[in-house]
Scaffold this active site. Structure first.
Site, short mmCIF file in Angstrom:
data_model
loop_
_atom_site.label_atom_id
_atom_site.label_comp_id
_atom_site.label_asym_id
_atom_site.label_seq_id
_atom_site.Cartn_x
_atom_site.Cartn_y
_atom_site.Cartn_z
N THR A 128 39.19 43.31 35.95
CA THR A 128 40.35 44.19 35.79
C THR A 128 40.52 44.97 37.09
O THR A 128 39.64 45.76 37.45
CB THR A 128 40.14 45.18 34.63
OG1 THR A 128 39.86 44.45 33.44
CG2 THR A 128 41.38 46.05 34.42
N LYS A 131 47.09 44.26 31.10
CA LYS A 131 45.72 44.67 30.77
C LYS A 131 45.57 46.20 30.89
O LYS A 131 44.93 46.85 30.06
CB LYS A 131 44.75 43.94 31.70
CG LYS A 131 43.33 44.45 31.71
CD LYS A 131 42.60 44.16 30.42
CE LYS A 131 41.22 44.79 30.44
NZ LYS A 131 40.56 44.78 29.15
N LEU A 184 34.16 40.73 38.49
CA LEU A 184 33.58 41.82 39.29
C LEU A 184 34.10 43.17 38.80
O LEU A 184 35.10 43.23 38.07
CB LEU A 184 33.94 41.60 40.76
CG LEU A 184 33.40 40.29 41.36
CD1 LEU A 184 33.99 40.04 42.73
CD2 LEU A 184 31.88 40.31 41.42
N PRO A 185 33.44 44.28 39.21
CA PRO A 185 33.83 45.57 38.63
C PRO A 185 35.26 46.02 38.95
O PRO A 185 35.99 46.39 38.03
CB PRO A 185 32.81 46.54 39.24
CG PRO A 185 31.62 45.69 39.61
CD PRO A 185 32.20 44.37 39.99
N LYS A 225 38.05 53.84 35.51
CA LYS A 225 38.75 53.04 36.53
C LYS A 225 40.09 52.56 35.99
O LYS A 225 41.12 52.69 36.64
CB LYS A 225 37.88 51.85 36.91
CG LYS A 225 38.56 50.86 37.84
CD LYS A 225 37.91 49.48 37.77
CE LYS A 225 38.07 48.84 36.41
NZ LYS A 225 37.70 47.43 36.34
P1 NAD Z 1 29.26 44.95 35.08
O1 NAD Z 1 29.15 46.13 35.97
O2 NAD Z 1 28.34 44.79 33.90
O3 NAD Z 1 29.10 43.58 35.95
C1 NAD Z 1 29.62 43.40 37.24
C2 NAD Z 1 28.66 42.46 37.97
O4 NAD Z 1 29.22 42.14 39.25
C3 NAD Z 1 27.28 43.07 38.24
O5 NAD Z 1 26.28 42.19 37.75
C4 NAD Z 1 27.23 43.21 39.76
O6 NAD Z 1 25.92 43.04 40.29
C5 NAD Z 1 28.16 42.09 40.18
N1 NAD Z 1 28.71 42.24 41.53
C6 NAD Z 1 29.33 43.29 42.08
N2 NAD Z 1 29.75 42.99 43.33
C7 NAD Z 1 29.37 41.72 43.57
C8 NAD Z 1 29.50 40.84 44.68
N3 NAD Z 1 30.11 41.21 45.80
N4 NAD Z 1 28.99 39.60 44.58
C9 NAD Z 1 28.37 39.20 43.45
N5 NAD Z 1 28.21 39.98 42.35
C10 NAD Z 1 28.70 41.22 42.42
O7 NAD Z 1 30.78 44.91 34.60
P2 NAD Z 1 31.39 44.17 33.31
O8 NAD Z 1 31.29 45.06 32.14
O9 NAD Z 1 30.86 42.77 33.26
O10 NAD Z 1 32.94 44.14 33.73
C11 NAD Z 1 33.46 43.24 34.71
C12 NAD Z 1 34.97 43.39 34.74
O11 NAD Z 1 35.49 43.09 33.43
C13 NAD Z 1 35.45 44.81 35.09
O12 NAD Z 1 36.58 44.72 35.90
C14 NAD Z 1 35.77 45.41 33.71
O13 NAD Z 1 36.76 46.43 33.83
C15 NAD Z 1 36.26 44.19 32.97
N6 NAD Z 1 36.11 44.24 31.50
C16 NAD Z 1 34.94 44.69 30.93
C17 NAD Z 1 34.83 44.71 29.53
C18 NAD Z 1 33.56 45.19 28.84
O14 NAD Z 1 33.60 45.36 27.61
N7 NAD Z 1 32.45 45.39 29.55
C19 NAD Z 1 35.90 44.27 28.73
C20 NAD Z 1 37.04 43.77 29.34
C21 NAD Z 1 37.14 43.77 30.73
#
Ligand code: NAD
Length: 295
Positions: free
Chosen positions: A95, A170, A65-66, A245
């Site tokens: 994260t 992280k 999740l975000p 964030k």
């Molecule tokens: P994103 O915004 O693409 O995806 C998050 C998903 O969570 C969305 O599809 C959203 O609809 C869903 N969501 C939110 N609240 C929800 C709930 N209550 N129930 C069900 N679904 C819900 O984000 P991301 O890029 O996939 O990143 C996710 C996590 O991973 C974050 O914490 C980010 O910091 C971390 N991260 C991202 C990357 C990257 O390169 N994108 C790399 C490492 C870590």
């Protein structure tokens, strides 16, 4: 093989879930976005209208999740912990703030569940290739149970320490990444403004003392690399607001302990200006656009 409930199918969660499907796990998936669930259903996952349905009868729950508020809302305020089968392992790969991770782990423990913080590094390409780095906080025994599942999504698995330690590590990594991406962008912009080809300069840096992941794997300058966000108008990838964030989490961790992070703070301000200019949903390597000479 364990049946897994996977919640959060965004840029990272969807490819991670696909690797678990490919490895033969049955998956019950949930996301607030219908299209995200439909895409996974086409690959064989069982879409679920609620998080509670996604965790019914599973041996493992994974969330991607975000931010902290989404994780605390789901597990604590919405009471998902109470719906998870008693013997299931819970892995939060988002994260989030270390103190949030500790809160949900403590609440899980009070219910007899093992919850590990397992944030990842490696970006969307690493998620798709199954080569992520997992940085785990929690018990040794919990990690031993998680390892076979994490190995289907990642290549390197580190045990950082107790609950929340994965998140601390992280956050340190991502603060450095934010600084390196801004610094790399600044160096490339300086070279180009002085007549250099950005690809030639990147090749030189890659074999010199300024080498780093931003130059070699995730180059921010358009036209230097294929298959990176810079080649796609900074679409997809790791959003500016997610980087913001993480830099905010680093600032909070510094304030809480009296650590000094002047470059982290400077980077946070740069990404904040970039987000305020309307680029919050674009990939963070687009920070180079702030530094490119306009005339
Ligand atoms: P994103 O915004 O693409 O995806 C998050 C998903 O969570 C969305 O599809 C959203 O609809 C869903 N969501 C939110 N609240 C929800 C709930 N209550 N129930 C069900 N679904 C819900 O984000 P991301 O890029 O996939 O990143 C996710 C996590 O991973 C974050 O914490 C980010 O910091 C971390 N991260 C991202 C990357 C990257 O390169 N994108 C790399 C490492 C870590």
């Amino acid at each position: 093989m364990e049946k897994i409930g996977f919640i959060g199918l965004g840029n990272m969660g969807a490819p991670m879930a696909r690797n678990l499907l490919r490895a033969g796990h049955a998956l019950q998936v949930h996301d607030l976005s219908e299209p995200a669930m439909r895409a996974l259903a086409e690959d064989g996952a069982q879409p679920c209208a609620s998080a509670a349905q996604a965790v019914a009868g599973v041996q493992c729950v994974i969330t991607m999740l975000p931010a902290s508020r989404h994780v605390e809302q789901l597990y604590l305020a919405d009471g998902l912990l109470a719906q998870i089968p008693a013997d299931a392992l819970v892995l939060d790969c988002s994260t989030i703030a270390p103190q949030s991770a500790r809160r949900v782990a403590q609440a899980a423990q009070e219910r007899g569940l093992t919850l590990l913080d397992a944030p990842v590094s490696g970006g969307t390409a690493g998620a798709a290739a199954g080569t992520l780095t997992f940085i785990v906080g929690g018990s040794e025994q919990g990690l031993a149970r998680a390892r076979p599942i994490l190995e289907k999504m990642g290549k390197n698995i580190f045990h950082a320490g107790g609950s929340g330690a994965g998140q601390v590590a992280k956050i340190c990594n991502n603060m450095l990444l934010g600084i390196l991406m801004a610094g790399t962008s600044e160096a490339l912009a300086l070279g180009v403004a002085n007549g250099l080809d950005p690809k030639v300069l990147s090749d030189i840096i890659a074999k010199s003392s300024g080498r780093n992941w931003a130059t070699e794997v995730y180059n921010p300058w358009p036209g230097v690399m294929e298959n990176v966000p810079a080649a796609k108008g900074y679409a997809g990838g790791f959003g500016v607001d997610l980087m913001l964030k993480d830099l905010g989490l680093a600032a909070e961790a510094a304030l809480a302990t009296g650590a000094t992070t002047p470059l982290g703070e400077l980077a946070r301000n740069l990404y904040s200006l970039h987000s305020a200019a309307g680029h919050g949903q674009e990939d963070f390597s687009g920070i180079v656009q702030m530094l490119q000479r306009r005339r």
